[in-house]
Write an enzyme that holds these catalytic residues in place. Structure first.
Site, PDB file in Angstrom:
ATOM      1  N   HIS A 221     -11.136   1.425  -3.037  1.00  0.00           N
ATOM      2  CA  HIS A 221      -9.874   1.692  -2.325  1.00  0.00           C
ATOM      3  C   HIS A 221     -10.027   3.018  -1.594  1.00  0.00           C
ATOM      4  O   HIS A 221     -10.685   3.930  -2.094  1.00  0.00           O
ATOM      5  CB  HIS A 221      -8.701   1.824  -3.314  1.00  0.00           C
ATOM      6  CG  HIS A 221      -7.483   2.434  -2.680  1.00  0.00           C
ATOM      7  ND1 HIS A 221      -6.567   1.696  -1.972  1.00  0.00           N
ATOM      8  CD2 HIS A 221      -7.069   3.726  -2.584  1.00  0.00           C
ATOM      9  CE1 HIS A 221      -5.634   2.503  -1.483  1.00  0.00           C
ATOM     10  NE2 HIS A 221      -5.914   3.746  -1.852  1.00  0.00           N
TER      11      HIS A 221
ATOM     12  N   ASN B 110     -13.055  -6.026  -3.897  1.00  0.00           N
ATOM     13  CA  ASN B 110     -13.829  -5.407  -2.818  1.00  0.00           C
ATOM     14  C   ASN B 110     -14.271  -3.966  -3.120  1.00  0.00           C
ATOM     15  O   ASN B 110     -14.472  -3.168  -2.213  1.00  0.00           O
ATOM     16  CB  ASN B 110     -13.069  -5.515  -1.491  1.00  0.00           C
ATOM     17  CG  ASN B 110     -11.718  -4.839  -1.552  1.00  0.00           C
ATOM     18  OD1 ASN B 110     -11.369  -4.237  -2.564  1.00  0.00           O
ATOM     19  ND2 ASN B 110     -10.954  -4.932  -0.475  1.00  0.00           N
TER      20      ASN B 110
ATOM     21  N   LYS C  54     -13.232   0.307  -7.879  1.00  0.00           N
ATOM     22  CA  LYS C  54     -12.430  -0.749  -8.503  1.00  0.00           C
ATOM     23  C   LYS C  54     -13.174  -1.440  -9.658  1.00  0.00           C
ATOM     24  O   LYS C  54     -14.398  -1.295  -9.801  1.00  0.00           O
ATOM     25  CB  LYS C  54     -12.037  -1.766  -7.423  1.00  0.00           C
ATOM     26  CG  LYS C  54     -11.075  -1.195  -6.373  1.00  0.00           C
ATOM     27  CD  LYS C  54     -10.656  -2.276  -5.377  1.00  0.00           C
ATOM     28  CE  LYS C  54      -9.650  -1.748  -4.370  1.00  0.00           C
ATOM     29  NZ  LYS C  54      -9.186  -2.830  -3.449  1.00  0.00           N
TER      30      LYS C  54
ATOM     31  N   GLU D 205      -0.984   9.433  -2.704  1.00  0.00           N
ATOM     32  CA  GLU D 205      -1.916   8.783  -3.638  1.00  0.00           C
ATOM     33  C   GLU D 205      -2.687   9.819  -4.474  1.00  0.00           C
ATOM     34  O   GLU D 205      -2.950   9.585  -5.652  1.00  0.00           O
ATOM     35  CB  GLU D 205      -2.883   7.891  -2.860  1.00  0.00           C
ATOM     36  CG  GLU D 205      -2.188   6.664  -2.274  1.00  0.00           C
ATOM     37  CD  GLU D 205      -3.101   5.758  -1.461  1.00  0.00           C
ATOM     38  OE1 GLU D 205      -2.607   4.739  -0.964  1.00  0.00           O
ATOM     39  OE2 GLU D 205      -4.307   6.069  -1.331  1.00  0.00           O
TER      40      GLU D 205
ATOM     41  N   TYR E   2       0.285   0.289  -6.048  1.00  0.00           N
ATOM     42  CA  TYR E   2       0.227  -0.645  -4.907  1.00  0.00           C
ATOM     43  C   TYR E   2       1.615  -1.154  -4.513  1.00  0.00           C
ATOM     44  O   TYR E   2       1.718  -2.219  -3.886  1.00  0.00           O
ATOM     45  CB  TYR E   2      -0.694  -1.817  -5.237  1.00  0.00           C
ATOM     46  CG  TYR E   2      -2.164  -1.555  -4.968  1.00  0.00           C
ATOM     47  CD1 TYR E   2      -2.628  -1.272  -3.681  1.00  0.00           C
ATOM     48  CD2 TYR E   2      -3.111  -1.613  -5.989  1.00  0.00           C
ATOM     49  CE1 TYR E   2      -3.978  -1.050  -3.428  1.00  0.00           C
ATOM     50  CE2 TYR E   2      -4.472  -1.394  -5.741  1.00  0.00           C
ATOM     51  CZ  TYR E   2      -4.884  -1.119  -4.451  1.00  0.00           C
ATOM     52  OH  TYR E   2      -6.218  -0.908  -4.197  1.00  0.00           O
TER      53      TYR E   2
HETATM   54  P1  ADP Z   1      -7.584  -1.901   2.203  1.00  0.00           P
HETATM   55  O1  ADP Z   1      -7.967  -1.765   0.743  1.00  0.00           O
HETATM   56  O2  ADP Z   1      -8.785  -2.153   3.074  1.00  0.00           O
HETATM   57  O3  ADP Z   1      -6.744  -0.746   2.702  1.00  0.00           O
HETATM   58  P2  ADP Z   1      -5.129  -3.483   2.149  1.00  0.00           P
HETATM   59  O4  ADP Z   1      -4.386  -2.190   2.019  1.00  0.00           O
HETATM   60  O5  ADP Z   1      -4.695  -4.411   3.250  1.00  0.00           O
HETATM   61  O6  ADP Z   1      -6.706  -3.240   2.337  1.00  0.00           O
HETATM   62  O7  ADP Z   1      -5.029  -4.317   0.803  1.00  0.00           O
HETATM   63  C1  ADP Z   1      -5.105  -3.639  -0.437  1.00  0.00           C
HETATM   64  C2  ADP Z   1      -6.000  -4.438  -1.351  1.00  0.00           C
HETATM   65  O8  ADP Z   1      -5.389  -5.695  -1.643  1.00  0.00           O
HETATM   66  C3  ADP Z   1      -7.374  -4.812  -0.779  1.00  0.00           C
HETATM   67  O9  ADP Z   1      -8.329  -3.775  -0.842  1.00  0.00           O
HETATM   68  C4  ADP Z   1      -7.747  -6.010  -1.660  1.00  0.00           C
HETATM   69  O10 ADP Z   1      -8.221  -5.585  -2.934  1.00  0.00           O
HETATM   70  C5  ADP Z   1      -6.397  -6.697  -1.824  1.00  0.00           C
HETATM   71  N1  ADP Z   1      -6.212  -7.723  -0.799  1.00  0.00           N
HETATM   72  C6  ADP Z   1      -5.953  -7.543   0.529  1.00  0.00           C
HETATM   73  N2  ADP Z   1      -5.857  -8.714   1.183  1.00  0.00           N
HETATM   74  C7  ADP Z   1      -6.062  -9.693   0.246  1.00  0.00           C
HETATM   75  C8  ADP Z   1      -6.090 -11.123   0.280  1.00  0.00           C
HETATM   76  N3  ADP Z   1      -5.898 -11.794   1.412  1.00  0.00           N
HETATM   77  N4  ADP Z   1      -6.330 -11.779  -0.890  1.00  0.00           N
HETATM   78  C9  ADP Z   1      -6.514 -11.116  -2.049  1.00  0.00           C
HETATM   79  N5  ADP Z   1      -6.502  -9.753  -2.152  1.00  0.00           N
HETATM   80  C10 ADP Z   1      -6.277  -9.053  -1.027  1.00  0.00           C
HETATM   81 MG    MG Z   2      -4.824  -0.159   2.151  1.00  0.00          MG
END
Ligand code: ADP
Ligand code: MG
Length: 140
Positions: free
Chosen positions: A117, A114, A11, A128, A51
């Site tokens: 992905h 974070n 990212k 994807e 997304y």
């Molecule tokens: P993951 O990437 O671990 O699969 P999710 O699919 O739940 O997590 O969420 C997709 C992405 O959305 C996350 O990796 C993060 O970048 C963002 N995200 C998730 N939860 C939050 C939150 N509470 N606040 C801001 N961004 C979030």
């Molecule tokens: Mg996810």
């Protein structure tokens, strides 16, 4: 156990801090092979399409703005149980909950920024991967 393929994205928070190589070393050390890879600067619309599953979540707009803010590296990882293994190496979504040694524990800035992905299931991995790559670009 089976050989799987999964979509990985490095990212913008990570490309900005020049962490691409250190992140990919963790995937390779875990036995995952990078069988396709490219660097892209997504538009906000493209990030939104990728997304779309999160369109109703409160963080959707922030997420799409972030994903379009700087280049990303999109890649396909292949290996034994690659989908689960990638998620294991990534760590929990929120770095505060991520295990030691995971990418998110070491590098993530916040739950939003974070660093990586990873697809969460075989069906989403297939969709994807096809979003970013043609079959000819997957070189196992
Ligand atoms: P993951 O990437 O671990 O699969 P999710 O699919 O739940 O997590 O969420 C997709 C992405 O959305 C996350 O990796 C993060 O970048 C963002 N995200 C998730 N939860 C939050 C939150 N509470 N606040 C801001 N961004 C979030
Ligand atoms: Mg996810």
């Amino acid at each position: 156990m089976a050989i799987e393929r999964t979509l990985s994205i490095i990212k913008p928070d990570a490309t900005r801090r020049n962490l691409t190589g250190r992140i990919n070393a963790k995937f390779e050390d875990a036995g995952l092979r990078i069988i396709a890879q490219k660097r892209l600067h997504l538009t906000k619309a493209q990030a939104g399409q990728f997304y779309a599953v999160h369109a109703e979540r409160p963080f959707y707009d922030e997420l799409c703005t972030f994903m379009a803010s700087e280049p990303v590296v999109v890649q396909v990882l292949e290996g034994e149980s690659a989908i689960a293994k990638n998620r294991e190496v990534m760590g929990a979504t929120n770095p505060a909950n991520a295990d030691d040694g995971t990418i998110r524990k070491e590098f993530a800035l916040s739950v939003g920024e974070n660093s990586v992905h990873g697809s969460d299931a075989p069906e989403t991995a297939a969709v994807e991967i096809a979003f970013f790559f043609s079959g000819l670009e997957l070189v196992g």
